[in-house]
Motif scaffolding. Structure first.
Motif, PDB file in Angstrom:
ATOM      1  N   GLN A  13     -32.159  66.160 -16.157  1.00 12.49           N
ATOM      2  CA  GLN A  13     -31.480  66.494 -17.401  1.00 12.49           C
ATOM      3  C   GLN A  13     -30.261  65.602 -17.647  1.00 12.49           C
ATOM      4  O   GLN A  13     -30.027  65.168 -18.765  1.00 12.49           O
ATOM      5  N   ALA A  14     -29.509  65.285 -16.626  1.00 11.88           N
ATOM      6  CA  ALA A  14     -28.312  64.448 -16.801  1.00 11.88           C
ATOM      7  C   ALA A  14     -28.683  63.071 -17.349  1.00 11.88           C
ATOM      8  O   ALA A  14     -27.968  62.518 -18.190  1.00 11.88           O
ATOM      9  N   LEU A  15     -29.804  62.522 -16.891  1.00 14.61           N
ATOM     10  CA  LEU A  15     -30.257  61.216 -17.373  1.00 14.61           C
ATOM     11  C   LEU A  15     -30.569  61.266 -18.875  1.00 14.61           C
ATOM     12  O   LEU A  15     -30.190  60.380 -19.628  1.00 14.61           O
ATOM     13  N   TYR A  16     -31.235  62.344 -19.308  1.00 12.71           N
ATOM     14  CA  TYR A  16     -31.554  62.485 -20.730  1.00 12.71           C
ATOM     15  C   TYR A  16     -30.296  62.743 -21.553  1.00 12.71           C
ATOM     16  O   TYR A  16     -30.150  62.222 -22.653  1.00 12.71           O
ATOM     17  N   GLU A  17     -29.390  63.563 -21.036  1.00  9.87           N
ATOM     18  CA  GLU A  17     -28.151  63.828 -21.761  1.00  9.87           C
ATOM     19  C   GLU A  17     -27.321  62.552 -21.908  1.00  9.87           C
ATOM     20  O   GLU A  17     -26.742  62.305 -22.961  1.00  9.87           O
ATOM     21  N   LYS A  18     -27.285  61.739 -20.863  1.00 12.74           N
ATOM     22  CA  LYS A  18     -26.546  60.475 -20.912  1.00 12.74           C
ATOM     23  C   LYS A  18     -27.083  59.581 -22.025  1.00 12.74           C
ATOM     24  O   LYS A  18     -26.327  58.925 -22.742  1.00 12.74           O
ATOM     25  N   ASN A  19     -28.410  59.539 -22.166  1.00 12.81           N
ATOM     26  CA  ASN A  19     -29.040  58.688 -23.176  1.00 12.81           C
ATOM     27  C   ASN A  19     -29.254  59.385 -24.518  1.00 12.81           C
ATOM     28  O   ASN A  19     -29.806  58.794 -25.442  1.00 12.81           O
ATOM     29  N   ARG A  20     -28.868  60.641 -24.617  1.00 11.58           N
ATOM     30  CA  ARG A  20     -28.853  61.423 -25.861  1.00 11.58           C
ATOM     31  C   ARG A  20     -30.225  61.557 -26.539  1.00 11.58           C
ATOM     32  O   ARG A  20     -30.376  61.285 -27.720  1.00 11.58           O
ATOM     33  N   TYR A  21     -31.207  61.974 -25.748  1.00 12.98           N
ATOM     34  CA  TYR A  21     -32.491  62.348 -26.341  1.00 12.98           C
ATOM     35  C   TYR A  21     -33.158  63.398 -25.465  1.00 12.98           C
ATOM     36  O   TYR A  21     -32.796  63.579 -24.305  1.00 12.98           O
ATOM     37  N   SER A  22     -34.108  64.098 -26.049  1.00 18.01           N
ATOM     38  CA  SER A  22     -34.851  65.127 -25.318  1.00 18.01           C
ATOM     39  C   SER A  22     -36.129  64.537 -24.757  1.00 18.01           C
ATOM     40  O   SER A  22     -36.804  63.768 -25.439  1.00 18.01           O
ATOM     41  N   ASP A  42     -32.371  57.525 -10.769  1.00 22.03           N
ATOM     42  CA  ASP A  42     -31.132  57.003 -11.357  1.00 22.03           C
ATOM     43  C   ASP A  42     -31.376  56.277 -12.686  1.00 22.03           C
ATOM     44  O   ASP A  42     -30.443  55.769 -13.299  1.00 22.03           O
ATOM     45  N   GLY A  43     -32.642  56.205 -13.114  1.00 25.45           N
ATOM     46  CA  GLY A  43     -32.979  55.564 -14.387  1.00 25.45           C
ATOM     47  C   GLY A  43     -33.400  54.112 -14.256  1.00 25.45           C
ATOM     48  O   GLY A  43     -33.851  53.506 -15.232  1.00 25.45           O
ATOM     49  N   SER A  44     -33.301  53.535 -13.066  1.00 25.30           N
ATOM     50  CA  SER A  44     -33.664  52.128 -12.890  1.00 25.30           C
ATOM     51  C   SER A  44     -35.186  51.978 -12.820  1.00 25.30           C
ATOM     52  O   SER A  44     -35.899  52.893 -12.403  1.00 25.30           O
ATOM     53  N   PRO A  45     -35.700  50.802 -13.205  1.00 22.47           N
ATOM     54  CA  PRO A  45     -37.140  50.581 -13.180  1.00 22.47           C
ATOM     55  C   PRO A  45     -37.702  50.420 -11.772  1.00 22.47           C
ATOM     56  O   PRO A  45     -37.069  49.790 -10.923  1.00 22.47           O
ATOM     57  N   GLU A  46     -38.866  50.980 -11.560  1.00 23.63           N
ATOM     58  CA  GLU A  46     -39.652  50.674 -10.360  1.00 23.63           C
ATOM     59  C   GLU A  46     -40.132  49.240 -10.537  1.00 23.63           C
ATOM     60  O   GLU A  46     -40.744  48.921 -11.552  1.00 23.63           O
ATOM     61  N   PRO A  47     -39.855  48.325  -9.605  1.00 28.61           N
ATOM     62  CA  PRO A  47     -40.140  46.908  -9.857  1.00 28.61           C
ATOM     63  C   PRO A  47     -41.614  46.511  -9.857  1.00 28.61           C
ATOM     64  O   PRO A  47     -42.016  45.635 -10.621  1.00 28.61           O
ATOM     65  N   GLU A  48     -42.454  47.115  -9.029  1.00 30.94           N
ATOM     66  CA  GLU A  48     -43.851  46.709  -8.923  1.00 30.94           C
ATOM     67  C   GLU A  48     -44.661  47.402 -10.028  1.00 30.94           C
ATOM     68  O   GLU A  48     -44.527  48.606 -10.250  1.00 30.94           O
ATOM     69  N   LEU A  49     -45.499  46.656 -10.744  1.00 32.93           N
ATOM     70  CA  LEU A  49     -46.178  47.151 -11.945  1.00 32.93           C
ATOM     71  C   LEU A  49     -47.012  48.400 -11.703  1.00 32.93           C
ATOM     72  O   LEU A  49     -46.835  49.404 -12.402  1.00 32.93           O
ATOM     73  N   GLU A  50     -47.922  48.384 -10.750  1.00 31.30           N
ATOM     74  CA  GLU A  50     -48.783  49.553 -10.548  1.00 31.30           C
ATOM     75  C   GLU A  50     -47.964  50.769 -10.113  1.00 31.30           C
ATOM     76  O   GLU A  50     -48.228  51.885 -10.564  1.00 31.30           O
ATOM     77  N   ALA A  51     -46.968  50.567  -9.274  1.00 29.98           N
ATOM     78  CA  ALA A  51     -46.088  51.673  -8.869  1.00 29.98           C
ATOM     79  C   ALA A  51     -45.291  52.182 -10.076  1.00 29.98           C
ATOM     80  O   ALA A  51     -45.045  53.387 -10.204  1.00 29.98           O
ATOM     81  N   GLN A  52     -44.898  51.271 -10.966  1.00 36.42           N
ATOM     82  CA  GLN A  52     -44.168  51.670 -12.167  1.00 36.42           C
ATOM     83  C   GLN A  52     -45.039  52.538 -13.072  1.00 36.42           C
ATOM     84  O   GLN A  52     -44.567  53.548 -13.617  1.00 36.42           O
ATOM     85  N   VAL A  53     -46.301  52.183 -13.219  1.00 34.77           N
ATOM     86  CA  VAL A  53     -47.217  52.983 -14.048  1.00 34.77           C
ATOM     87  C   VAL A  53     -47.427  54.357 -13.419  1.00 34.77           C
ATOM     88  O   VAL A  53     -47.386  55.373 -14.111  1.00 34.77           O
TER      89      VAL A  53
END
Length: 134
Positions: A13-22, A42-53
């Protein structure tokens, strides 16, 4: 139910509140889910493509679950992919792990040039189960 009944997955919830959307809104028997990416807690991207998906689907499934849904309740999907010509094939292999059996949801795929450091985003609309439709 109000016109803007927000659904939040546990722990983000804190991540969504920080970015101001539901992450999702329940309305008129449907769940409208914001685009989900393969972001770590923490909101950072998973670097490897398949793991990110996979992480994008896990984040999506957490929201669906918080609303009493599963991917089987999804009726419409929009995928956003950076450089789909080179990335669609590896992405589609992972999508199959989560998609389930036919009948499949409708699908719109959009090639984009930028997703805030991510390479894949999934946005869905799900039909709420009758008990949680409000």
């Amino acid at each position: 139910m109000s016109a803007r009944d927000a659904v939040f997955p546990a722990g983000r919830q804190a991540l969504y509140e920080k970015n101001r959307y539901s992450p999702a809104i329940r309305s008129n028997g449907f769940l409208f889910v914001s685009g989900q990416v393969g972001s770590r807690p923490d909101g950072s991207p998973e670097p490897e493509l398949e793991a990110q998906v996979r992480l994008a689907f896990e984040n999506l499934n957490a929201i669906l679950s918080a609303a009493g849904c599963t991917f089987r309740d999804v009726v419409d999907v929009t995928l956003f992919i950076v450089d789909p010509a080179s990335k669609l094939e590896p992405i589609w292999k992972v999508v199959g792990e989560y998609w389930g059996d036919a009948p499949h949801p409708t699908l719109t795929g959009v090639g984009v040039t930028w997703l805030y450091g991510f390479e894949f985003e999934i946005k869905v609309i799900a039909k709420l189960p009758e008990t949680s439709a409000g």
